[in-house]
Design a protein around this motif. Structure first.
Motif, PDB file in Angstrom:
ATOM      1  N   LEU A  42       0.834  -1.209   0.000  1.00  0.00           N
ATOM      2  CA  LEU A  42       0.000   0.000   0.000  1.00  0.00           C
ATOM      3  C   LEU A  42       0.869   1.260   0.000  1.00  0.00           C
ATOM      4  O   LEU A  42       0.597   2.210  -0.724  1.00  0.00           O
ATOM      5  CB  LEU A  42      -0.919   0.001   1.243  1.00  0.00           C
ATOM      6  CG  LEU A  42      -1.778   1.251   1.415  1.00  0.00           C
ATOM      7  CD1 LEU A  42      -2.791   1.385   0.275  1.00  0.00           C
ATOM      8  CD2 LEU A  42      -2.510   1.243   2.761  1.00  0.00           C
ATOM      9  N   LYS A  43       1.923   1.240   0.800  1.00  0.00           N
ATOM     10  CA  LYS A  43       2.796   2.420   0.884  1.00  0.00           C
ATOM     11  C   LYS A  43       3.416   2.719  -0.484  1.00  0.00           C
ATOM     12  O   LYS A  43       3.462   3.866  -0.917  1.00  0.00           O
ATOM     13  CB  LYS A  43       3.891   2.181   1.936  1.00  0.00           C
ATOM     14  CG  LYS A  43       4.802   3.380   2.102  1.00  0.00           C
ATOM     15  CD  LYS A  43       5.615   3.333   3.365  1.00  0.00           C
ATOM     16  CE  LYS A  43       6.472   4.590   3.469  1.00  0.00           C
ATOM     17  NZ  LYS A  43       7.176   4.689   4.738  1.00  0.00           N
ATOM     18  N   LEU A  45       2.282   1.734  -3.493  1.00  0.00           N
ATOM     19  CA  LEU A  45       1.222   2.161  -4.426  1.00  0.00           C
ATOM     20  C   LEU A  45       0.822   3.613  -4.185  1.00  0.00           C
ATOM     21  O   LEU A  45       0.639   4.382  -5.131  1.00  0.00           O
ATOM     22  CB  LEU A  45      -0.037   1.296  -4.232  1.00  0.00           C
ATOM     23  CG  LEU A  45      -0.107  -0.084  -4.849  1.00  0.00           C
ATOM     24  CD1 LEU A  45      -1.477  -0.698  -4.571  1.00  0.00           C
ATOM     25  CD2 LEU A  45       0.123  -0.019  -6.358  1.00  0.00           C
ATOM     26  N   SER A  46       0.709   3.978  -2.900  1.00  0.00           N
ATOM     27  CA  SER A  46       0.228   5.319  -2.547  1.00  0.00           C
ATOM     28  C   SER A  46       1.240   6.400  -2.887  1.00  0.00           C
ATOM     29  O   SER A  46       0.889   7.576  -2.927  1.00  0.00           O
ATOM     30  CB  SER A  46      -0.085   5.420  -1.051  1.00  0.00           C
ATOM     31  OG  SER A  46      -0.920   4.378  -0.680  1.00  0.00           O
ATOM     32  N   SER A  47       2.489   6.017  -3.100  1.00  0.00           N
ATOM     33  CA  SER A  47       3.513   7.023  -3.398  1.00  0.00           C
ATOM     34  C   SER A  47       3.249   7.664  -4.761  1.00  0.00           C
ATOM     35  O   SER A  47       3.710   8.765  -5.039  1.00  0.00           O
ATOM     36  CB  SER A  47       4.912   6.395  -3.390  1.00  0.00           C
ATOM     37  OG  SER A  47       5.085   5.619  -4.563  1.00  0.00           O
ATOM     38  N   GLY A  48       2.504   6.943  -5.619  1.00  0.00           N
ATOM     39  CA  GLY A  48       2.195   7.480  -6.947  1.00  0.00           C
ATOM     40  C   GLY A  48       3.392   7.458  -7.875  1.00  0.00           C
ATOM     41  O   GLY A  48       3.306   7.910  -9.017  1.00  0.00           O
ATOM     42  N   ARG A  78      -0.822   5.358  10.852  1.00  0.00           N
ATOM     43  CA  ARG A  78      -2.196   5.532  10.348  1.00  0.00           C
ATOM     44  C   ARG A  78      -2.863   4.177  10.175  1.00  0.00           C
ATOM     45  O   ARG A  78      -2.257   3.244   9.661  1.00  0.00           O
ATOM     46  CB  ARG A  78      -2.115   6.250   8.988  1.00  0.00           C
ATOM     47  CG  ARG A  78      -3.445   6.664   8.407  1.00  0.00           C
ATOM     48  CD  ARG A  78      -3.208   7.519   7.161  1.00  0.00           C
ATOM     49  NE  ARG A  78      -2.688   6.749   6.027  1.00  0.00           N
ATOM     50  CZ  ARG A  78      -3.451   6.066   5.174  1.00  0.00           C
ATOM     51  NH1 ARG A  78      -4.765   6.053   5.330  1.00  0.00           N
ATOM     52  NH2 ARG A  78      -2.912   5.419   4.167  1.00  0.00           N
ATOM     53  N   VAL A  80      -4.784   1.298   8.534  1.00  0.00           N
ATOM     54  CA  VAL A  80      -5.006   0.932   7.128  1.00  0.00           C
ATOM     55  C   VAL A  80      -5.679  -0.439   7.009  1.00  0.00           C
ATOM     56  O   VAL A  80      -5.632  -1.071   5.959  1.00  0.00           O
ATOM     57  CB  VAL A  80      -3.663   0.928   6.334  1.00  0.00           C
ATOM     58  CG1 VAL A  80      -3.073   2.336   6.238  1.00  0.00           C
ATOM     59  CG2 VAL A  80      -2.651  -0.039   6.971  1.00  0.00           C
ATOM     60  N   GLU A  83      -8.042  -0.646   4.018  1.00  0.00           N
ATOM     61  CA  GLU A  83      -7.381  -0.245   2.764  1.00  0.00           C
ATOM     62  C   GLU A  83      -6.483  -1.315   2.172  1.00  0.00           C
ATOM     63  O   GLU A  83      -6.267  -1.358   0.966  1.00  0.00           O
ATOM     64  CB  GLU A  83      -6.502   0.972   3.054  1.00  0.00           C
ATOM     65  CG  GLU A  83      -6.979   2.275   2.476  1.00  0.00           C
ATOM     66  CD  GLU A  83      -6.090   3.384   2.972  1.00  0.00           C
ATOM     67  OE1 GLU A  83      -5.130   3.728   2.284  1.00  0.00           O
ATOM     68  OE2 GLU A  83      -6.345   3.891   4.088  1.00  0.00           O
ATOM     69  N   GLU A  88      -5.807  -4.652  -5.744  1.00  0.00           N
ATOM     70  CA  GLU A  88      -4.578  -3.951  -6.157  1.00  0.00           C
ATOM     71  C   GLU A  88      -3.494  -4.136  -5.100  1.00  0.00           C
ATOM     72  O   GLU A  88      -2.333  -4.389  -5.414  1.00  0.00           O
ATOM     73  CB  GLU A  88      -4.819  -2.431  -6.319  1.00  0.00           C
ATOM     74  CG  GLU A  88      -5.753  -2.035  -7.441  1.00  0.00           C
ATOM     75  CD  GLU A  88      -7.224  -2.310  -7.113  1.00  0.00           C
ATOM     76  OE1 GLU A  88      -7.622  -2.155  -5.938  1.00  0.00           O
ATOM     77  OE2 GLU A  88      -7.966  -2.722  -8.030  1.00  0.00           O
ATOM     78  N   VAL A  89      -3.905  -4.013  -3.827  1.00  0.00           N
ATOM     79  CA  VAL A  89      -2.913  -4.158  -2.751  1.00  0.00           C
ATOM     80  C   VAL A  89      -2.470  -5.625  -2.639  1.00  0.00           C
ATOM     81  O   VAL A  89      -1.305  -5.891  -2.354  1.00  0.00           O
ATOM     82  CB  VAL A  89      -3.447  -3.603  -1.407  1.00  0.00           C
ATOM     83  CG1 VAL A  89      -2.443  -3.835  -0.287  1.00  0.00           C
ATOM     84  CG2 VAL A  89      -3.767  -2.118  -1.529  1.00  0.00           C
TER      85      VAL A  89
END
Ligand code: DC
Length: 215
Positions: A42-43, A45-48, A78, A80, A83, A88-89
């Motif tokens: 997740l980390k 992926l979330s970085s974009g 946080r 998660v 999430e 995807e994750v």
């Protein structure tokens, strides 16, 4: 009573469901190591940013992952828990799990979590790598069609639209990647007890693990 229990197996075999119930019945701590790989996924992926091994290593270096008694998951402070359960994750978790640096870091964390004993830990490499001296090792599996059917029913109950054939394809792809990676692949430890849950109920699997834990 066995103080350290390792449960490994492919995606959707019911590891977390039965491990959680066994932990409650035994008064043990349940540790979901898949959730830790999911948090890394997740980390990233979330970085974009575009994902490569360097980015995965950079994102893992100072990562903070915590699991509480209610099996809630915290990434860098946080929550998660929900999430990390998306398809995807799931894919991202399997991708980051191939990277040696990630495995080293999470294996270390997992061993620290198990140090006090009275734990049941589930994952892919717990009996083979993380806790090779576990008192009881279970390899929990089920046919791929049954695992896909269970995941499908679970999503349906949550009101999430899903397609059975797609789920089966995703599970097969993830099993292949997890079993064929070079470092710590999904494998049954030599001294693990094989439990095929294809035609077993959750209660039957739990009862069998509790019976084995008593010996
Ligand atoms: O158990 P899970 O489906 O939540 O795990 C997500 C992914 O994390 C899985 O596809 C492979 C990886 N994983 C791993 O490599 N080693 C573990 N001990 C646990 C999970």
């Amino acid at each position: 009573m066995k103080k350290i229990i390792a449960v490994d197996g492919p995606a959707g075999a019911g590891k977390s469901t039965v491990s959680k119930i066994c932990a409650t019945k035994l008064g043990y701590t349940y540790i979901d190591t898949g959730a830790m790989y999911r948090a890394v996924g997740l980390k990233v992926l979330s970085s974009g940013k575009s994902v490569d091994e360097d980015l995965i290593i950079e994102m893992t270096r100072d990562i903070k992952i915590e699991l509480d008694e209610a099996a809630r998951v915290f990434l860098d402070g946080r929550e998660v828990t929900k999430e990390i359960r998306t398809p995807e994750v799931s894919r991202a978790a399997s991708d980051v799990a191939k990277v040696g640096f990630v495995r080293q870091k999470l294996t270390e964390l997992q061993r620290q979590m198990a140090v006090r004993g009275s734990v049941i830990m589930d994952g892919r490499d717990i009996g083979t790598q993380v806790l090779p001296n576990a008192d009881l090792k279970i390899f929990l599996t089920a046919s791929v069609s049954e695992r896909a059917r269970r995941r499908f029913e679970e999503l349906k109950q949550k009101g999430v639209a899903a397609n059975l054939a797609t789920i089966e394809k995703e599970i097969t792809a993830r099993d292949k990647q997890d079993s064929e990676r070079e470092i710590a692949p999904l494998a049954q430890a030599e001294d693990a007890v094989l439990l095929d849950s294809t035609t077993m109920t959750i209660d039957e699997v739990v009862a069998e693990i509790l019976r084995l834990a008593k010996d």
